[in-house]
Scaffold this motif. Structure first.
Motif, PDB file in Angstrom:
ATOM      1  N   THR A 188       0.480  -1.443   0.358  1.00 41.70           N
ATOM      2  CA  THR A 188       0.252  -0.069   0.316  1.00 41.70           C
ATOM      3  C   THR A 188       1.039   1.184   0.039  1.00 41.70           C
ATOM      4  O   THR A 188       0.721   2.329  -1.250  1.00 41.70           O
ATOM      5  N   THR A 189       1.769   1.185   0.623  1.00 40.31           N
ATOM      6  CA  THR A 189       2.629   2.369   0.925  1.00 40.31           C
ATOM      7  C   THR A 189       3.044   2.265  -0.145  1.00 40.31           C
ATOM      8  O   THR A 189       3.335   3.357  -0.482  1.00 40.31           O
ATOM      9  N   ARG A 190       3.890   1.750  -0.858  1.00 40.36           N
ATOM     10  CA  ARG A 190       4.980   1.552  -2.185  1.00 40.36           C
ATOM     11  C   ARG A 190       3.829   2.300  -3.370  1.00 40.36           C
ATOM     12  O   ARG A 190       4.092   2.891  -4.195  1.00 40.36           O
TER      13      ARG A 190
ATOM     14  N   ALA B 272      -3.482  -5.817  -1.236  1.00 37.42           N
ATOM     15  CA  ALA B 272      -2.137  -6.789  -1.066  1.00 37.42           C
ATOM     16  C   ALA B 272      -1.412  -6.732  -0.383  1.00 37.42           C
ATOM     17  O   ALA B 272      -0.666  -6.267   0.925  1.00 37.42           O
ATOM     18  N   GLY B 273      -1.699  -8.487   0.824  1.00 34.23           N
ATOM     19  CA  GLY B 273      -1.197  -8.956   1.795  1.00 34.23           C
ATOM     20  C   GLY B 273      -1.103  -8.029   3.055  1.00 34.23           C
ATOM     21  O   GLY B 273      -0.529  -7.758   4.584  1.00 34.23           O
TER      22      GLY B 273
ATOM     23  N   TYR C  33      -4.081   4.423   5.557  1.00 39.52           N
ATOM     24  CA  TYR C  33      -5.259   4.487   3.916  1.00 39.52           C
ATOM     25  C   TYR C  33      -6.186   3.909   4.781  1.00 39.52           C
ATOM     26  O   TYR C  33      -5.622   2.108   4.902  1.00 39.52           O
ATOM     27  N   TYR C  34      -7.154   4.592   4.515  1.00 44.51           N
ATOM     28  CA  TYR C  34      -8.866   3.577   4.889  1.00 44.51           C
ATOM     29  C   TYR C  34      -9.453   3.104   3.479  1.00 44.51           C
ATOM     30  O   TYR C  34      -9.656   3.073   2.603  1.00 44.51           O
ATOM     31  N   ALA C  35      -9.027   1.846   3.142  1.00 47.07           N
ATOM     32  CA  ALA C  35      -9.170   0.710   2.198  1.00 47.07           C
ATOM     33  C   ALA C  35     -11.347   0.719   1.666  1.00 47.07           C
ATOM     34  O   ALA C  35     -11.540   0.792   0.811  1.00 47.07           O
ATOM     35  N   PRO C  36     -12.117   0.375   2.668  1.00 50.68           N
ATOM     36  CA  PRO C  36     -13.078   0.835   2.071  1.00 50.68           C
ATOM     37  C   PRO C  36     -13.499   2.376   1.595  1.00 50.68           C
ATOM     38  O   PRO C  36     -14.510   2.066   0.286  1.00 50.68           O
ATOM     39  N   TRP C  37     -12.682   3.578   1.659  1.00 48.98           N
ATOM     40  CA  TRP C  37     -13.356   4.179   1.176  1.00 48.98           C
ATOM     41  C   TRP C  37     -12.748   4.916  -0.049  1.00 48.98           C
ATOM     42  O   TRP C  37     -13.052   5.917  -0.537  1.00 48.98           O
ATOM     43  N   GLY C  38     -11.147   4.164   0.235  1.00 53.78           N
ATOM     44  CA  GLY C  38     -10.396   4.613  -0.670  1.00 53.78           C
ATOM     45  C   GLY C  38      -9.704   6.055  -0.452  1.00 53.78           C
ATOM     46  O   GLY C  38      -9.721   7.210  -1.253  1.00 53.78           O
ATOM     47  N   ASN C  39      -9.029   6.726   1.076  1.00 54.95           N
ATOM     48  CA  ASN C  39      -8.880   7.913   0.911  1.00 54.95           C
ATOM     49  C   ASN C  39      -7.325   7.854   2.256  1.00 54.95           C
ATOM     50  O   ASN C  39      -7.138   6.562   3.518  1.00 54.95           O
TER      51      ASN C  39
END
Length: 128
Positions: A30-32, A63-64, A78-84
């Motif tokens: 996610t950071t990359r 991923a992971g 990073y809040y994945a469900p909202w993409g923020n």
């Protein structure tokens, strides 16, 4: 490398209203993915009197990633469900779907810049 620093940590700088705030990101997919988008100039909105958030142009890879995390003041996530992206200026409860990206260095001083109400302009760039 400093003792206790993650093996592949990436330093970034955030310019918040002319003030430079350093942060250290952990090495994960996610950071990359976020790093591939830098530099970014963003307008953050306050959310729940706890964090500043901004929606990205696209979703980041998770991923992971763990199922969730418990953010502290100074956490960048990073809040994945909202993409923020989220910049926490207060501690918060465990949140499913929240991927920790890193932390603001010298959290007390850096977090203060995010505490003011309303929108906040920030530029995020690599600090190579």
């Amino acid at each position: 490398m400093m003792a206790g620093a993650p093996a592949h940590a990436q330093k970034i700088r955030m310019i918040v209203e002319g003030r430079v705030i350093a942060a250290t990101l952990t090495d994960n997919p996610t950071t990359r993915d976020l790093l591939s988008m830098l530099p970014l100039t963003l307008t953050l909105d306050d959310y729940a009197d706890t964090e500043k958030i901004v929606y990205l142009d696209r979703k980041l890879s998770t991923a992971g990633a763990p199922a969730g995390s418990t953010p502290k003041a100074g956490t960048i996530a990073y809040y994945a469900p909202w993409g923020n992206l989220a910049f926490f200026y207060k501690d918060f409860a465990y949140s499913r779907g929240l991927v920790t990206l890193g932390t603001i260095d010298a959290a007390d001083a850096g977090v203060a810049a995010y505490k003011r109400g309303g929108e906040l302009k920030v530029r995020i760039e690599r600090a190579d």
